[in-house]
Design a protein around this motif. Sequence first.
Motif, mmCIF file in Angstrom:
data_model
loop_
_atom_site.group_PDB
_atom_site.id
_atom_site.type_symbol
_atom_site.label_atom_id
_atom_site.label_comp_id
_atom_site.label_asym_id
_atom_site.label_seq_id
_atom_site.Cartn_x
_atom_site.Cartn_y
_atom_site.Cartn_z
ATOM 1 N N THR A 238 0.855 -1.189 0.000
ATOM 2 C CA THR A 238 0.000 0.000 0.000
ATOM 3 C C THR A 238 0.889 1.236 0.000
ATOM 4 O O THR A 238 1.918 1.280 0.670
ATOM 5 C CB THR A 238 -0.895 0.020 1.259
ATOM 6 N N THR A 239 0.495 2.243 -0.765
ATOM 7 C CA THR A 239 1.309 3.450 -0.889
ATOM 8 C C THR A 239 0.553 4.672 -0.398
ATOM 9 O O THR A 239 -0.641 4.839 -0.686
ATOM 10 C CB THR A 239 1.726 3.684 -2.349
ATOM 11 N N THR A 240 1.253 5.520 0.336
ATOM 12 C CA THR A 240 0.717 6.819 0.725
ATOM 13 C C THR A 240 1.676 7.900 0.251
ATOM 14 O O THR A 240 2.872 7.852 0.556
ATOM 15 C CB THR A 240 0.546 6.935 2.249
ATOM 16 N N LEU A 241 1.138 8.841 -0.530
ATOM 17 C CA LEU A 241 1.940 9.966 -1.014
ATOM 18 C C LEU A 241 1.763 11.164 -0.098
ATOM 19 O O LEU A 241 0.649 11.461 0.324
ATOM 20 C CB LEU A 241 1.507 10.366 -2.423
ATOM 21 N N SER A 242 2.866 11.857 0.169
ATOM 22 C CA SER A 242 2.771 13.103 0.934
ATOM 23 C C SER A 242 3.618 14.169 0.249
ATOM 24 O O SER A 242 4.556 13.857 -0.498
ATOM 25 C CB SER A 242 3.264 12.894 2.372
ATOM 26 N N GLY A 243 3.262 15.428 0.501
ATOM 27 C CA GLY A 243 4.043 16.537 -0.048
ATOM 28 C C GLY A 243 3.950 16.668 -1.551
ATOM 29 O O GLY A 243 4.893 17.145 -2.201
ATOM 30 N N LEU A 244 2.813 16.256 -2.118
ATOM 31 C CA LEU A 244 2.646 16.326 -3.573
ATOM 32 C C LEU A 244 2.438 17.781 -3.982
ATOM 33 O O LEU A 244 1.407 18.377 -3.723
ATOM 34 C CB LEU A 244 1.447 15.480 -3.999
ATOM 35 N N ARG A 245 3.428 18.369 -4.626
ATOM 36 C CA ARG A 245 3.363 19.780 -4.995
ATOM 37 C C ARG A 245 2.359 19.987 -6.132
ATOM 38 O O ARG A 245 2.154 19.083 -6.961
ATOM 39 C CB ARG A 245 4.741 20.287 -5.408
ATOM 40 N N SER A 266 -1.100 15.977 2.717
ATOM 41 C CA SER A 266 -0.345 17.195 2.410
ATOM 42 C C SER A 266 1.067 17.166 2.961
ATOM 43 O O SER A 266 1.961 17.837 2.441
ATOM 44 C CB SER A 266 -1.086 18.424 2.959
ATOM 45 N N ASN A 267 1.285 16.404 4.036
ATOM 46 C CA ASN A 267 2.619 16.369 4.623
ATOM 47 C C ASN A 267 2.923 14.989 5.185
ATOM 48 O O ASN A 267 2.033 14.142 5.325
ATOM 49 C CB ASN A 267 2.780 17.438 5.720
ATOM 50 N N LEU A 268 4.195 14.777 5.512
ATOM 51 C CA LEU A 268 4.629 13.458 5.954
ATOM 52 C C LEU A 268 4.022 13.060 7.291
ATOM 53 O O LEU A 268 3.645 11.900 7.481
ATOM 54 C CB LEU A 268 6.172 13.433 6.058
ATOM 55 N N ALA A 269 3.879 14.006 8.193
ATOM 56 C CA ALA A 269 3.295 13.704 9.513
ATOM 57 C C ALA A 269 1.871 13.174 9.353
ATOM 58 O O ALA A 269 1.479 12.195 9.992
ATOM 59 C CB ALA A 269 3.293 14.955 10.397
ATOM 60 N N GLY A 270 1.132 13.784 8.428
ATOM 61 C CA GLY A 270 -0.221 13.331 8.185
ATOM 62 C C GLY A 270 -0.248 11.951 7.575
ATOM 63 O O GLY A 270 -1.130 11.135 7.875
ATOM 64 N N ALA A 271 0.724 11.692 6.698
ATOM 65 C CA ALA A 271 0.793 10.386 6.041
ATOM 66 C C ALA A 271 1.025 9.279 7.075
ATOM 67 O O ALA A 271 0.366 8.244 7.067
ATOM 68 C CB ALA A 271 1.912 10.376 5.004
#
Length: 277
Positions: A238-245, A266-271
């Motif tokens: 499973t993949t979670t993307l964070s910080g996608l500009r 939106s950010n790594l902490a949220g991911a």
Amino acid sequence: MQRNKQLHEFLLNRAEQLTEEWYESLDKTGSGVYASTDPNVIRNLKAQNFEFHQHLCKIFVMEKEAFFKEFDEWVIEIGRDPEHLNTPTHLIMREFLRVREQYMGFIKEYVDSLSAPPSQELIDVWKYAVIEAIDVVMTRVVEEKTNHLNERIEEQQQTINDLSSPLIDLPEGKALLPLVGDIDSDRASAILENTLEGCTTKKVDHLFIDLSGVYLVDTLVAQQIFQLINGLKLIGVTTTLSGLRPEIAQTAVQLGIDFGGINITSNLAGAISMGTN
């Protein structure tokens, strides 16, 4: 043929003299192997030059093809020699040309020593043979050096690519892939290969990909990032993307890439927070 053998012997007997005269006349103010003050480097440089003369004078007694084939071992040694690799190529070429002039002088000395001088035609044949041989060997040394340096650059680039896409272990079968800097197609390919292999080896079931440090991608790279995500899905990750500009997201949309089924924060902490729930 007899004259050729005599010239070969004449030059062979002067090989040591050629080396010493060459080294004494060197411009030692530059850089690289010719400017070295290390006794071991100097000794090796003279030995290489002496071996060069032993090979070169055989041009008068060997068939051309066999001559260059035998010479090639020396060429490879010089082209891959660490001291010569650290020497500017134009300085190496300069020394080949200086040696060529040495040989012109020694051929003249040999001709002057004969009681019955050979024809000018034969003298010209000798000179042309030396010029051609040195030019071919010089070109091969430069070619070998360039090829070896390119191999080293490729190896270093591969190492950089490997180090710039580290797979960081997290608890409970999770891992983090932080991507930083511009991603070109070569680096994107390395990321794809290394990540799929790493996730399989580490038995990762959830990978967080953080893109907050990525500022520039082209359409090919965007495709490869999403190929990575699809590849991970196929091996059960499973993949979670964070910080996608926004610009990366816009590129993906323009390519018709489907975000459906991909966790995005939106950010790594949220991911990571999402992944632990």
